[in-house]
Design an enzyme around this catalytic site. Structure first.
Site, PDB file in Angstrom:
ATOM      1  N   MET A  38      -5.105  -7.050   9.663  1.00 62.94           N
ATOM      2  CA  MET A  38      -4.416  -6.245  10.676  1.00 62.94           C
ATOM      3  C   MET A  38      -5.238  -5.001  10.967  1.00 62.94           C
ATOM      4  SD  MET A  38      -0.484  -6.765   9.622  1.00 62.94           S
ATOM      5  CE  MET A  38      -0.797  -6.418   7.921  1.00 62.94           C
ATOM      6  N   CYS A  42      -4.138 -37.006 -31.175  1.00 56.33           N
ATOM      7  CA  CYS A  42      -5.568 -36.838 -31.442  1.00 56.33           C
ATOM      8  C   CYS A  42      -6.427 -37.305 -30.276  1.00 56.33           C
ATOM      9  CB  CYS A  42      -5.974 -37.540 -32.732  1.00 56.33           C
ATOM     10  SG  CYS A  42      -5.795 -39.334 -32.623  1.00 56.33           S
ATOM     11  N   ARG A  81      -5.487  -0.313  -8.099  1.00 53.23           N
ATOM     12  CA  ARG A  81      -4.977  -1.688  -8.266  1.00 53.23           C
ATOM     13  C   ARG A  81      -5.486  -2.215  -9.597  1.00 53.23           C
ATOM     14  NH1 ARG A  81      -8.569  -3.718  -3.243  1.00 53.23           N
ATOM     15  NH2 ARG A  81     -10.451  -2.778  -3.989  1.00 53.23           N
ATOM     16  N   HIS A 128     -18.123 -42.482 -24.434  1.00 57.63           N
ATOM     17  CA  HIS A 128     -18.746 -42.112 -25.702  1.00 57.63           C
ATOM     18  C   HIS A 128     -19.490 -40.787 -25.566  1.00 57.63           C
ATOM     19  CE1 HIS A 128     -22.058 -42.221 -28.663  1.00 57.63           C
ATOM     20  NE2 HIS A 128     -21.067 -42.583 -29.460  1.00 57.63           N
ATOM     21  N   LYS A 186       0.832  -1.208   0.000  1.00 50.27           N
ATOM     22  CA  LYS A 186       0.000   0.000   0.000  1.00 50.27           C
ATOM     23  C   LYS A 186       0.865   1.257   0.000  1.00 50.27           C
ATOM     24  CE  LYS A 186      -4.039   1.849   2.357  1.00 50.27           C
ATOM     25  NZ  LYS A 186      -4.904   1.784   1.191  1.00 50.27           N
ATOM     26  N   ARG A 191     -13.230 -40.213 -37.180  1.00 49.16           N
ATOM     27  CA  ARG A 191     -13.556 -41.566 -36.699  1.00 49.16           C
ATOM     28  C   ARG A 191     -14.635 -42.123 -37.618  1.00 49.16           C
ATOM     29  NH1 ARG A 191     -12.954 -38.820 -31.311  1.00 49.16           N
ATOM     30  NH2 ARG A 191     -11.597 -40.077 -29.999  1.00 49.16           N
ATOM     31  N   ARG A 220      -2.705   3.076   9.199  1.00 48.77           N
ATOM     32  CA  ARG A 220      -3.107   1.763   8.667  1.00 48.77           C
ATOM     33  C   ARG A 220      -1.921   0.850   8.462  1.00 48.77           C
ATOM     34  NH1 ARG A 220      -8.175   2.594   5.647  1.00 48.77           N
ATOM     35  NH2 ARG A 220      -8.267   4.819   5.260  1.00 48.77           N
ATOM     36  N   SER A 240       0.075 -40.745 -34.985  1.00 50.35           N
ATOM     37  CA  SER A 240      -0.837 -39.878 -34.237  1.00 50.35           C
ATOM     38  C   SER A 240      -1.017 -40.526 -32.872  1.00 50.35           C
ATOM     39  CB  SER A 240      -2.170 -39.756 -34.966  1.00 50.35           C
ATOM     40  OG  SER A 240      -3.060 -39.004 -34.184  1.00 50.35           O
ATOM     41  N   GLY A 252      -7.948  -7.040   5.748  1.00 51.34           N
ATOM     42  CA  GLY A 252      -8.686  -7.081   7.011  1.00 51.34           C
ATOM     43  C   GLY A 252      -7.999  -7.834   8.138  1.00 51.34           C
ATOM     44  N   THR A 298      -3.923 -40.729 -27.275  1.00 51.17           N
ATOM     45  CA  THR A 298      -3.589 -40.715 -25.845  1.00 51.17           C
ATOM     46  C   THR A 298      -4.742 -41.161 -24.950  1.00 51.17           C
ATOM     47  OG1 THR A 298      -3.958 -38.361 -26.006  1.00 51.17           O
ATOM     48  CG2 THR A 298      -1.674 -39.103 -25.929  1.00 51.17           C
ATOM     49  N   ASN A 299      -5.944 -41.283 -25.514  1.00 56.16           N
ATOM     50  CA  ASN A 299      -7.024 -41.858 -24.686  1.00 56.16           C
ATOM     51  C   ASN A 299      -6.682 -43.315 -24.402  1.00 56.16           C
ATOM     52  OD1 ASN A 299      -8.350 -39.446 -25.143  1.00 56.16           O
ATOM     53  ND2 ASN A 299      -9.580 -40.268 -26.825  1.00 56.16           N
ATOM     54  N   ASP A 300      -6.400 -44.037 -25.478  1.00 56.58           N
ATOM     55  CA  ASP A 300      -6.056 -45.442 -25.295  1.00 56.58           C
ATOM     56  C   ASP A 300      -4.670 -45.596 -24.688  1.00 56.58           C
ATOM     57  OD1 ASP A 300      -8.178 -47.220 -26.002  1.00 56.58           O
ATOM     58  OD2 ASP A 300      -8.052 -46.420 -28.035  1.00 56.58           O
ATOM     59  N   GLU A 347      -1.027 -45.921 -29.685  1.00 58.88           N
ATOM     60  CA  GLU A 347      -1.929 -45.896 -28.528  1.00 58.88           C
ATOM     61  C   GLU A 347      -1.800 -47.133 -27.647  1.00 58.88           C
ATOM     62  OE1 GLU A 347      -5.950 -45.287 -29.966  1.00 58.88           O
ATOM     63  OE2 GLU A 347      -5.671 -46.612 -31.667  1.00 58.88           O
ATOM     64  N   TYR A 384       1.649 -31.255 -34.584  1.00 58.08           N
ATOM     65  CA  TYR A 384       0.326 -30.642 -34.391  1.00 58.08           C
ATOM     66  C   TYR A 384      -0.391 -31.313 -33.229  1.00 58.08           C
ATOM     67  CZ  TYR A 384      -1.521 -34.859 -36.482  1.00 58.08           C
ATOM     68  OH  TYR A 384      -1.824 -36.167 -36.702  1.00 58.08           O
ATOM     69  N   ARG A 416      -9.331 -42.281 -40.118  1.00 61.34           N
ATOM     70  CA  ARG A 416      -8.961 -43.500 -39.408  1.00 61.34           C
ATOM     71  C   ARG A 416      -9.893 -44.638 -39.829  1.00 61.34           C
ATOM     72  NH1 ARG A 416      -9.542 -43.773 -33.021  1.00 61.34           N
ATOM     73  NH2 ARG A 416     -11.737 -44.012 -33.531  1.00 61.34           N
TER      74      ARG A 416
HETATM   75  C1  PEP Z   1      -7.366 -42.294 -28.596  1.00 57.43           C
HETATM   76  O1  PEP Z   1      -7.343 -43.442 -28.172  1.00 57.43           O
HETATM   77  O2  PEP Z   1      -6.740 -41.372 -28.068  1.00 57.43           O
HETATM   78  C2  PEP Z   1      -8.190 -41.952 -29.757  1.00 57.43           C
HETATM   79  C3  PEP Z   1      -8.171 -40.751 -30.265  1.00 57.43           C
HETATM   80  O3  PEP Z   1      -9.019 -42.915 -30.230  1.00 57.43           O
HETATM   81  P1  PEP Z   1     -10.425 -43.304 -29.587  1.00 57.43           P
HETATM   82  O4  PEP Z   1     -10.715 -42.312 -28.506  1.00 57.43           O
HETATM   83  O5  PEP Z   1     -11.397 -43.242 -30.687  1.00 57.43           O
HETATM   84  O6  PEP Z   1     -10.136 -44.672 -29.085  1.00 57.43           O
HETATM   85 MG    MG Z   2      -8.020 -44.993 -29.481  1.00 56.53          MG
END
Ligand code: PEP
Ligand code: MG
Length: 917
Positions: A113, A859, A346, A464, A32, A571, A102, A791, A111, A794-796, A772, A879, A627
C-alpha cells in the site's frame, strides 16, 4: 460519533474500547499503529503521531470515498497536539512540522500500500529551511520527495513523468548520481515536479499542509483496494474487509547534520544468539541509505565509542522492548541532531543456533518459561543445527548440477569415486571422497563409511543407501534420476555436464542437491552447551522414550552421548557384511550338507558374540533390542550379473593360460563361480522385500538364528558376569502369523536358557517381534500372547499397507503423487496417520488388552520424524527409535508432543515446567 483518531499516547483508551484484547487493538490500529502506541506507552522515544483507525478506512470506502463525519475534525485536533508536542507548526516557516502518512493494516503487507512522506513542505517552508541551513540541498530534496510521492499516490500520475525530469536535470548538471546534485538543482527539480503535477492532473500542488494531509490520508485509505494489495491479500489469505489504518507521524531526519544518523539494531546477536546489541548505522544518512547499501555502514560499536550515552540509551530501550515482547527485537532507529528516536521494533530473524541460545538465555533470565523456550525451538531447527551446511555466501546463485531426494542431511565435499573398494582405499581426511553409485548394497558399507557423502541415482527414503547414510550421519542424496552413471567409463553425466572419477562435487543432503566443485562448509557444534540444556529440559517433560537404531558399539556410543535411552534396533545382518565375515556367510549359504552349514554358522558365533558384547557394554543399564537376521539371502551373494561377467572373463583368460597349475586354478575358480551363480539364480526373487526374509528365514534355517540367540546370551551372560547391567531384547522380524512366532520363540528361548544354564548366569531378557505386516497388526492380540514387546517396523508396514515397494516408489510414481497432491506427504517420511496409523492404533489397543505390560515402540525411519513422533506419543508408544544423529531432534519433538498434550488437556500454565528444575 465514533472516535476515529487515536494519538500514539492514547493506547489505554483503545484498550478500554476493545476490552484490552491485543488482537482487537491490532485490528483497530493496524499492526504498525499498535506497535508505535505500545512503544510510546513503554516510554520509548517514538516520534509523535496519531493513527486513523481501520474503522475510519472502512467507513470511507463504504461511503464511496467520503471521509466519515467527524474524522477530519478529530485529525485536526490531533495535528494541534502534535504541534504542541513538537513545538513546531504545520506550514510555519520558522519551525515547520513535517509528517509522514503511512498505511498499516492488521497483518503486514510489505510494500503493498502507499506512503507519503514530508507532508508540510511547500515553497515557503522549503525556502525558509534552505535559508536557515545556508544551503537548499536538504530542504528541496525533502520537498521534491513530497511532490513526487504526492503526485503518484494522491494524483495517480505515472512515476516516469517525475523520473524523466530528474534524469534530465542530472544530464544538464553533468552528474550521474542523485547525491551529486546541489541545492539549486533540487530547487529546479521541485519547479519541474510542480509543473508535472499541473500538466498531468490539471491542478496545482496544494501548498496547505492540512490539505496535503487530508488528501494523502484518503489516498492511503484507497490503496487498500489497489490491485497490488488485493492480489497480495488473496494470495496470503488475508480477509479483504479488514481495512487499513493510517499512521501520521512526525518526520525525523538522520541526514539533518553530522550529529544525525540512522541504523538498525538487534537486541541480541542474530547469528550466535550472544547477548548484546548487534547492528549497523550510518552517520548523516537516511534509512534507505542503510538498506540500499550504497554507503558502507559502520558496526554499532562505532556509536558506542562516539556517543556512549546514545548507545547506552539504545541498549536500555532494546532491553525494555525485549522484556515487553519477550523476544529478541530488531529495531530501526534514527538520531536527529543528537536525539535518539525509535521508528519500529519487531521480533528479529535469527539462525537456528541463535534461536537455541536465545531461548535458553531468556529462560535463565526469567523472561520466558522453560516450556516456552522448548516451544520456540523447532525440531527442524535442531536438525539444521546438527549438520554441517554449505556457506550460504559461497553458494550464492550457483545452479545445482542435479536434484534428488534429501535423505540424510548435512553438507559433504569430496572427490567422486564409483565403487566402494576404491572409496575405502582412497578416502581419507586429506582426500575426502563421495561415493556415487546407481544404488548401494550391504557389501558397499565399507565404502560408504569411508566416504564423506553418498549419492545414488536410484532408490528412495528407505533404500539401503538412505538407511546406512542416516545411521552413520553421512549426507546423502538418492534417487537422482537425471544422473546417468557409467561405471565402466567411470563418469557420471547430467545433461551435458560430465563429472569424472576424481572430480570434486558438493552434496547437500539437507536439500537434496548436488553441485559441481568444492563449496566451503560451516561446521556444526555438537557440544553446544545451550542445546544440551534445552534438550535436558525436553527430557524433563517428554513422556515417550528415545532409543537409537545402532548396529555397532561406536554408533551406540554416539547415540548414548546424544541422549539415547537404549537401542531400539540392531540390524544384525549389517555385521555379516564385514569383509572378514561375508565369506563365512557365503559358505553357509552355499552349504549343501547340514554339517557344512553348521560349521559355517558356528564360525560366525564368536564374531557375533563380540559384536553384542560391545553393544551391551556401551548400553550398560539400558535395553538393547537385537533383531535376528532379516534380509533375503541373495543379498549376501554377488549379483548374478556380476558373476556372469566374471565367468565370461575367466573363460576368456583360460585360453591364454600357459601352465597346468594356472589352468587348474582357473578351472576351480570357474567351478566355484558357476556354483555361486546357480545359487544366486535359485535365490533370486522378483520382489525380495516380500519373499524369503525375516522370520521365514529363521524357520527355514533354524541353526542360523539359534546361533544368533546363543551369541546374544553368551555376550549378555559374559557382560553380566563382569558387572554390566544387561537388558537384551530379542526381536523377530516380519512376522505375519502368531504360529511363526510360537515356533521360533520356543526353540530360541530354549537356546537362551541353555546358555544361561551353561554359564550359571541369569540375565533378564525379553522376546518380541516387529509389527510390520498388516496381518500382524490386525492379529496383535494373538501375537501379544507370545511376544513381550512390539516394535513397529513402519518402513515395511508402510510398504505393505500401501502395497507399494519402498525401494521403487520414491523415484517412480510417488514423486508425481506428491507433486500433484494425490498424497499429502511422503508416507515413508511421515507416518500416514489415517492408514498405517490406524493399524498401529489397533495393534496398540489389542496388544495391551492381551498383555497390559507389553512394551511398544517404533524403529522404522519415522521414529526420527517430528510429526510421526507426535503420532507415536498420541498412540501411547513407550519409545521411538531413530538413527543416532536424530536422537536430539527426537528428544525435542517428543517434548513438543507432551507439551501440546498438556495444553490441550488443561491449558496448563507455563510455570510448572520451569518450576520443576
Ligand atoms: C522397518 O521395516 O521399519 C524396519 C525398521 O526394518 P527394515 O527397515 O530393516 O526392514
Ligand atoms: Mg522391516
Amino acid at each position: 460519533m465514533p472516535k476515529y483518531i487515536y494519538l500514539f499516547t492514547e493506547l489505554d483508551d483503545v484498550e478500554a474500547r476493545t476490552g484490552g484484547d491485543h488482537e482487537a487493538v491490532r485490528g483497530l490500529l493496524g499492526g504498525k499503529g499498535a506497535n508505535l502506541a505500545d512503544m510510546t506507552r513503554l516510554g520509548v522515544p517514538v516520534p509523535h503521531g496519531f493513527t486513523a483507525t481501520t474503522e475510519a478506512c472502512n467507513a470511507y470506502l463504504s461511503a464511496g470515498g467520503e471521509l466519515p463525519e467527524g474524522l477530519w475534525e478529530q485529525a485536526l485536533e490531533a495535528v494541534a497536539v502534535l504541534e504542541e508536542q513538537t513545538g513546531k507548526g504545520f506550514g510555519d516557516p520558522s519551525a515547520p512540522l513535517l509528517v509522514s502518512c503511512r498505511s498499516g493494516a492488521k497483518f503486514s503487507m510489505p510494500g503493498m500500500m502507499d506512503t507519503v512522506l514530508n507532508i508540510g513542505m511547500n515553497d515557503l517552508t522549503a525556502e525558509a529551511m534552505a535559508a536557515s541551513a545556508g544551503d537548499g540541498r536538504f530542504a528541496f530534496d525533502l520537498y521534491r520527495r513530497l511532490l513526487h510521492m504526492y503526485g503518484t499516490v494522491v494524483l495517480n500520475i505515472e512515476d516516469d513523468a517525475f523520473e524523466r525530469e530528474l534524469e534530465d536535470r542530472k544530464r544538464t548538471a553533468g552528474v550521474s548520481v542523485d547525491a551529486e546534485l546541489g541545492g539549486d538543482d533540487w530547487r529546479d527539480i521541485c519547479e519541474r515536479y510542480k509543473a508535472v503535477v499541473r500538466t498531468f492532473s490539471g491542478r496545482e500542488f496544494p501548498p496547505d499542509p492540512r490539505e496535503q494531509l487530508r488528501t494523502a490520508t484518503e489516498a492511503v485509505f484507497r490503496s487498500w483496494n489497489g490491485k497490488r494489495a488485493v492480489d497480495y491479500r488473496t494470495a496470503s489469505g488475508i480477509p479483504h474487509d479488514l481495512g487499513t489504518a493510517v499512521n501520521v507521524q512526525t518526520m525525523v531526519f538522520g541526514n539533518l547534520d553530522s550529529s544525525s544518523a540512522t541504523g538498525v539494531c538487534m537486541s541480541r546477536n542474530g547469528t550466535t544468539g550472544e547477548p548484546g546489541l548487534e547492528g549497523d548505522y550510518l552517520e548523516n544518512a537516511q534509512g534507505e541509505d542503510v538498506v540500499a547499501g550504497t554507503r558502507r555502514t559502520e558496526p554499532l560499536s562505532g556509536l558506542a565509542e562516539r556517543s556512549p550515552e546514545l548507545y547506552t540509551e539504545l541498549e536500555d530501550i532494546a532491553r525494555r522492548l525485549e522484556r515487553h515482547h519477550r523476544n529478541m527485537q530488531d529495531l530501526e532507529f534514527t538520531i536527529e541532531a543528537g536525539k535518539l528516536w525509535v521508528l519500529q521494533t519487531r521480533d528479529g530473524k535469527r539462525t537456528a543456533e541463535a534461536e537455541v541460545r536465545i531461548a535458553v538465555d531468556m529462560a535463565d533470565e526469567g523472561l520466558i518459561s522453560r516450556r516456552e523456550a522448548l516451544e520456540r525451538v523447532s525440531a527442524a531447527q535442531v536438525d539444521v543445527f546438527l549438520h554441517p551446511k554449505f556457506d550460504p555466501r559461497a553458494i550464492g546463485s550457483r545452479e545445482p548440477l542435479a536434484e534428488g531426494l534429501a535423505v540424510s542431511p548435512g553438507a559433504a565435499v569430496g572427490q567422486v569415486v564409483f565403487d566402494a573398494d576404491r572409496a575405502e582405499r582412497a578416502g581419507s581426511a586429506e582426500r575426502p571422497v563421495v561415493l556415487v553409485r546407481p544404488d548401494t548394497k550391504p557389501d558397499d558399507v565399507h565404502g560408504m563409511l569411508a566416504a564423506v557423502g553418498i549419492v545414488t541415482s536410484r532408490g528412495g527414503r528407505t533404500s539401503h543407501a538412505a538407511l546406512v547414510a542416516r545411521q552413520f550421519g553421512r549426507p546423502a542424496v538418492v534417487g537422482v534420476s537425471s544422473m546417468e552413471i557409467d561405471l565402466v567409463g567411470r563418469e557420471l553425466r547430467v545433461g551435458d555436464a560430465v563429472v569424472r572419477e576424481g572430480d570434486w562435487i558438493s552434496v547437500d543432503g539437507t536439500r537434496g542437491l548436488l553441485y559441481e566443485g568444492e563449496i566451503p562448509t560451516v561446521v556444526a557444534d555438537l557440544d553446544n552447551p545451550y542445546l544440551a540444556r534445552l534438550l535436558s529440559w525436553a527430557d524433563d517433560v517428554r513422556r515417550i522414550g528415545v532409543r537409537a537404531n545402532a548396529d555397532y558399539p561406536r554408533d551406540a556410543e554416539r547415540a548414548r552421548s546424544h541422549g539415547a535411552e537404549g537401542i531400539g534396533l540392531c540390524r544384525t545382518e549389517h555385521m555379516f557384511f564385514e569383509t572378514d565375515r561375508l565369506p563365512i556367510v557365503q559358505r553357509m549359504i552355499m552349504a549343501t550338507e547340514s554339517h557344512e552349514r553348521e560349521a559355517a554358522v558356528m564360525e560366525l558365533l564368536p564374531l557375533q558374540r563380540s559384536d553384542f558384547e560391545g553393544l551391551f557394554r556401551v548400553m550398560d543399564g539400558l535395553p538393547v533390542i537385537i533383531r535376528l537376521i532379516d534380509p533375503p539371502l541373495h543379498e549376501f551373494l554377488p549379483a548374478a550379473s556380476q558373476l556372469t561377467a566374471d565367468l565370461a572373463d575367466l573363460k576368456l583368460r583360460l585360453q591364454h593360460l600357459q601352465t597346468l597349475p594356472e589352468i587348474d586354478r582357473a578351472l576351480e575358480e570357474i567351478a566355484t563361480k558357476q556354483r555361486y551363480l546357480e545359487r544366486a539364480r535359485a535365490l533370486h526373487e522378483d520382489n525380495p522385500m516380500l519373499g524369503t526374509r525375516g522370520v521365514r528365514l529363521g524357520i527355514l534355517i533354524p541353526e542360523l538364528v539359534r546361533m544368533q540367540v546363543r551369541a546374544i546370551f553368551e555376550a549378555a551372560c559374559g557382560c553380566a558376569r563382569d558387572g554390566v547391567d544387561v537388558h537384551p531384547e530379542i526381536m523377530i522380524p516380519l512376522v505375519t502369523h502368531v504360529q511363526e512366532l510360537r515356533e521360533m520363540r520356543g526353540a530360541l528361548e530354549e537356546e537362551g536358557r541353555r546358555v544361561m544354564d551353561e554359564t550359571g548366569v541369569d540375565v533378564p531378557y525379553r522376546f518380541g517381534t516387529m509389527i510390520e505386516i498388516p496381518r500382524a497388526a490386525l492379529t496383535a492380540d494373538e501375537i501379544a500372547e507370545v511376544a513381550e514387546f512390539f516394535s513397529f517396523g513402519t518402513n515395511d508396514l508402510t510398504q505393505t499397507t500401501f502395497g507399494i515397494s519402498r525401494d521403487d516408489a520414491e523415484q517412480g510414481f510417488l514423486v508425481e503423487y506428491l507433486r500433484r497432491g494425490v498424497l499429502p506427504s511422503n508416507p515413508f517420511e511421515t507416518l500416514d496417520e489415517d492408514g498405517v496409523g490406524r493399524l498401529m492404533e489397533w495393534a496398540v489397543g489389542e496388544g495391551r488388552r492381551a498383555r497390559p505390560e507389553l512394551e511398544m515402540g517404533i524403529c522404522g525411519e519415522h521414529g526420527g520424524d517430528p510429526a510421526s513422533i507426535g503420532l507415536c506419543h498420541t498412540l501411547g508408544l513407550d519409545y521411538v527409535s531413530c538413527s543416532p544423529f536424530r536422537v536430539p531432534i527426537a528428544r525435542l519433538a517428543a517434548a513438543h508432543a507432551a507439551l501440546a498434550d498438556r495444553a490441550a488437556d488443561a491449558e496448563v500454565e507455563p510455570e510448572p515446567v520451569a518450576a520443576r528444575a
